[in-house]
Design a protein around this motif. Structure first.
Motif, short mmCIF file in Angstrom:
data_model
loop_
_atom_site.label_atom_id
_atom_site.label_comp_id
_atom_site.label_asym_id
_atom_site.label_seq_id
_atom_site.Cartn_x
_atom_site.Cartn_y
_atom_site.Cartn_z
N CYS A 145 32.80 46.08 11.93
CA CYS A 145 33.62 47.22 11.53
C CYS A 145 34.57 46.86 10.39
CB CYS A 145 34.41 47.73 12.73
SG CYS A 145 35.39 46.44 13.52
N HIS A 178 37.07 44.68 10.75
CA HIS A 178 38.25 44.09 11.34
C HIS A 178 38.03 42.61 11.63
CE1 HIS A 178 39.24 48.38 12.82
NE2 HIS A 178 40.02 48.09 11.78
N CYS A 238 36.72 45.14 19.97
CA CYS A 238 37.66 45.24 18.85
C CYS A 238 38.85 46.11 19.24
CB CYS A 238 36.99 45.80 17.60
SG CYS A 238 38.14 45.82 16.20
N CYS A 245 39.89 48.83 16.61
CA CYS A 245 39.12 50.07 16.67
C CYS A 245 39.59 50.94 17.84
CB CYS A 245 37.63 49.77 16.81
SG CYS A 245 36.83 49.38 15.25
ZN LIG Z 1 37.26 47.22 14.51
#
Ligand SMILES: [Zn+2]
Length: 65
Positions: free
Chosen positions: A22, A24, A56, A59
């Motif tokens: 993502c 991150h 995560c 997220c």
């Molecule tokens: Zn993330």
């Protein structure tokens, strides 16, 4: 949210950070006895975890907002 690990890098303190799909990053520290991740210390261990999913938190936070 489960995100796959796409790579690893070290922060300024030498702690390992997993790069997630993502975009991150998430720390994957080995801090016995609290946090046991001996695999993160070795290149082979990190390579074995590429493609594995991590939760995560960033997220999850983004979803709550
Ligand atoms: Zn993330």
């Amino acid at each position: 949210m489960q995100r796959k690990i796409t790579g690893f890098l070290q922060d300024e303190n030498g702690d390992w950070v997993a790069q997630l799909e993502c975009g991150h990053g998430q720390h994957v520290r080995h801090r016995p006895p609290w946090t046991q991740r001996p695999w993160v210390i070795t290149a082979a261990g990190r390579a074995a975890h590429l493609g594995k999913a991590l939760n995560c938190k960033k997220c999850d936070d983004a979803k709550l907002r």
